[in-house]
Design an enzyme around this catalytic site. Structure first.
Site, PDB file in Angstrom:
ATOM      1  N   ASN A   4       0.865  -1.177   0.000  1.00 64.33           N
ATOM      2  CA  ASN A   4       0.000   0.000   0.000  1.00 64.33           C
ATOM      3  C   ASN A   4       0.904   1.230   0.000  1.00 64.33           C
ATOM      4  O   ASN A   4       1.548   1.524   1.006  1.00 64.33           O
ATOM      5  CB  ASN A   4      -0.884  -0.034   1.262  1.00 64.33           C
ATOM      6  CG  ASN A   4      -1.659   1.253   1.443  1.00 64.33           C
ATOM      7  OD1 ASN A   4      -1.743   2.082   0.542  1.00 64.33           O
ATOM      8  ND2 ASN A   4      -2.236   1.425   2.628  1.00 64.33           N
ATOM      9  N   LYS A   6       0.045   4.273  -0.126  1.00 64.36           N
ATOM     10  CA  LYS A   6      -0.540   5.467   0.512  1.00 64.36           C
ATOM     11  C   LYS A   6      -0.363   6.668  -0.418  1.00 64.36           C
ATOM     12  O   LYS A   6      -0.467   6.511  -1.626  1.00 64.36           O
ATOM     13  CB  LYS A   6       0.060   5.679   1.903  1.00 64.36           C
ATOM     14  CG  LYS A   6      -0.003   4.383   2.728  1.00 64.36           C
ATOM     15  CD  LYS A   6       0.225   4.569   4.185  1.00 64.36           C
ATOM     16  CE  LYS A   6       0.099   3.213   4.882  1.00 64.36           C
ATOM     17  NZ  LYS A   6       0.166   3.277   6.320  1.00 64.36           N
ATOM     18  N   HIS A  90      -9.176   1.133   5.080  1.00 63.09           N
ATOM     19  CA  HIS A  90      -7.897   1.314   5.765  1.00 63.09           C
ATOM     20  C   HIS A  90      -8.123   2.227   6.963  1.00 63.09           C
ATOM     21  O   HIS A  90      -8.935   3.150   6.896  1.00 63.09           O
ATOM     22  CB  HIS A  90      -6.872   1.932   4.803  1.00 63.09           C
ATOM     23  CG  HIS A  90      -5.492   1.882   5.385  1.00 63.09           C
ATOM     24  ND1 HIS A  90      -5.045   2.815   6.288  1.00 63.09           N
ATOM     25  CD2 HIS A  90      -4.476   1.002   5.215  1.00 63.09           C
ATOM     26  CE1 HIS A  90      -3.807   2.505   6.646  1.00 63.09           C
ATOM     27  NE2 HIS A  90      -3.441   1.400   6.017  1.00 63.09           N
ATOM     28  N   GLU A  92      -6.567   4.627   8.077  1.00 64.25           N
ATOM     29  CA  GLU A  92      -6.385   6.061   7.796  1.00 64.25           C
ATOM     30  C   GLU A  92      -7.650   6.649   7.170  1.00 64.25           C
ATOM     31  O   GLU A  92      -7.949   7.827   7.350  1.00 64.25           O
ATOM     32  CB  GLU A  92      -5.149   6.254   6.902  1.00 64.25           C
ATOM     33  CG  GLU A  92      -3.856   6.044   7.707  1.00 64.25           C
ATOM     34  CD  GLU A  92      -2.692   5.447   6.931  1.00 64.25           C
ATOM     35  OE1 GLU A  92      -2.694   5.512   5.692  1.00 64.25           O
ATOM     36  OE2 GLU A  92      -1.778   4.897   7.587  1.00 64.25           O
ATOM     37  N   GLU A 162      -4.931  -4.919  10.573  1.00 61.73           N
ATOM     38  CA  GLU A 162      -3.912  -3.883  10.773  1.00 61.73           C
ATOM     39  C   GLU A 162      -4.164  -3.166  12.095  1.00 61.73           C
ATOM     40  O   GLU A 162      -5.024  -2.286  12.170  1.00 61.73           O
ATOM     41  CB  GLU A 162      -3.973  -2.859   9.630  1.00 61.73           C
ATOM     42  CG  GLU A 162      -3.658  -3.436   8.272  1.00 61.73           C
ATOM     43  CD  GLU A 162      -3.035  -2.395   7.349  1.00 61.73           C
ATOM     44  OE1 GLU A 162      -2.105  -2.765   6.622  1.00 61.73           O
ATOM     45  OE2 GLU A 162      -3.452  -1.217   7.371  1.00 61.73           O
ATOM     46  N   GLY A 168       3.059   2.382  10.683  1.00 66.65           N
ATOM     47  CA  GLY A 168       3.992   3.491  10.512  1.00 66.65           C
ATOM     48  C   GLY A 168       4.720   3.872  11.786  1.00 66.65           C
ATOM     49  O   GLY A 168       5.371   4.906  11.859  1.00 66.65           O
ATOM     50  N   SER A 208       3.953  -2.102  10.128  1.00 61.99           N
ATOM     51  CA  SER A 208       5.402  -2.154  10.278  1.00 61.99           C
ATOM     52  C   SER A 208       6.014  -3.505   9.889  1.00 61.99           C
ATOM     53  O   SER A 208       6.948  -3.986  10.538  1.00 61.99           O
ATOM     54  CB  SER A 208       5.817  -1.763  11.707  1.00 61.99           C
ATOM     55  OG  SER A 208       5.442  -0.428  11.981  1.00 61.99           O
TER      56      SER A 208
HETATM   57  P1  13P Z   1       3.446   0.444   7.539  1.00 61.83           P
HETATM   58  O1  13P Z   1       3.948  -0.832   6.930  1.00 61.83           O
HETATM   59  O2  13P Z   1       4.129   1.672   7.035  1.00 61.83           O
HETATM   60  O3  13P Z   1       3.369   0.372   9.027  1.00 61.83           O
HETATM   61  O4  13P Z   1       1.921   0.602   7.027  1.00 61.83           O
HETATM   62  C1  13P Z   1       1.054  -0.463   7.174  1.00 61.83           C
HETATM   63  C2  13P Z   1      -0.184  -0.146   6.426  1.00 61.83           C
HETATM   64  O5  13P Z   1      -0.947   0.716   6.834  1.00 61.83           O
HETATM   65  C3  13P Z   1      -0.444  -0.869   5.180  1.00 61.83           C
HETATM   66  O6  13P Z   1      -1.739  -0.648   4.727  1.00 61.83           O
END
Ligand code: 13P
Length: 244
Positions: A4, A6, A90, A92, A162, A168, A208
């Site tokens: 992903n 983002k 997601h 976010e 997740e 992150g 992560s």
């Molecule tokens: P990270 O791998 O940067 O922690 O992000 C995970 C994520 O949100 C994947 O959708």
């Protein structure tokens, strides 16, 4: 194994990524590989992935086919550009853009209707985990966002667990913590859709994931793949995750 991206990379950067990434996964037949770039890079990614096993997905999908929905992108539009998957719900999107379990279900149904594979995300926030509510949150997200699908629809989705506190932050869930959550989700699937569906559904872990921790996560029988953020932006690191 899904990446992903983002809100990162331009079409030119997408092309550069694929030039480096493609040869590193050419022989990786043990899994499906999906890259989910921003909408503006989908065409470039599809073009760059042509003739390779790499599939391309979007990071969201509208619940309607078309209409007055400023800022949204529909399933038929994504299909037309060559996308095969769409990430839905997601954290976010839940946190910053008002995504609710109700809209998650509508988006998932729309993705399926238009022939996209939805990667439906669930996961608890830090305060929910600390107050001992992880299971309640996962069950509620499942009940309200996924359980509304028919058996036929459910058979086509991928679930991603997740934990929000691991995204992150560099704080990966330990393999045991992740496995416990995956067990909760799979038990929900078993209860609602039956044993065969529970055995067949793929549940990805995200939060992560890095080249140095992917192996121990993937060693858990209930973890079927990864949804990778930061480490999927670099072709070498994402390839080493894919080829764990
Ligand atoms: P990270 O791998 O940067 O922690 O992000 C995970 C994520 O949100 C994947 O959708």
């Amino acid at each position: 194994m899904a990446g992903n991206w983002k809100m990162y990379k331009t079409p030119a950067e997408t092309q550069t990524f694929f030039e480096k990434f493609r040869p590193l996964v050419e022989k990786s037949e043990h899994c499906e590989i999906v890259i989910c770039p921003p909408f503006t890079n989908l065409a470039a990614a599809v073009d760059a992935a042509k003739g390779s096993p790499i599939q391309v997905g979007a990071q969201n999908v509208a619940w309607a086919k078309e209409g007055a929905f400023t800022g949204e992108i529909s399933g038929p539009m994504l299909k037309a550009v060559g996308a095969s998957h769409a990430i839905i719900s997601h954290s976010e999107r839940r946190q910053y853009f008002g995504e609710t379990d109700e809209t998650v279900l509508k988006r998932t149904q729309a993705a399926l209707e238009f022939g996209l594979t939805p990667i439906v995300c669930v996961g608890e926030r830090l305060e929910e985990r600390e107050s001992g509510n992880t299971e309640t949150v996962l069950v509620s997200q499942f009940q309200k966002g996924i359980a509304g699908l028919s058996e036929q629809q459910f058979a086509k989705i991928v679930i991603a667990y997740e934990p929000v506190w691991a995204i992150g932050t560099g704080k990966t869930a330990t393999p045991e913590i992740a496995a416990d959550a995956h067990k909760v989700i799979r038990a929900q699937v078993r209860e609602k859709f039956g044993k065969d569906a529970a055995d067949a559904v793929r549940i990805l872990y995200g939060g992560s994931v890095k080249p140095d921790n992917v192996k121990s996560l993937m060693a858990q029988p209930d973890i079927d793949g990864s949804l990778v953020g930061g480490a999927a932006l670099d072709p070498v690191s994402f390839a080493s995750i894919v080829n764990f």
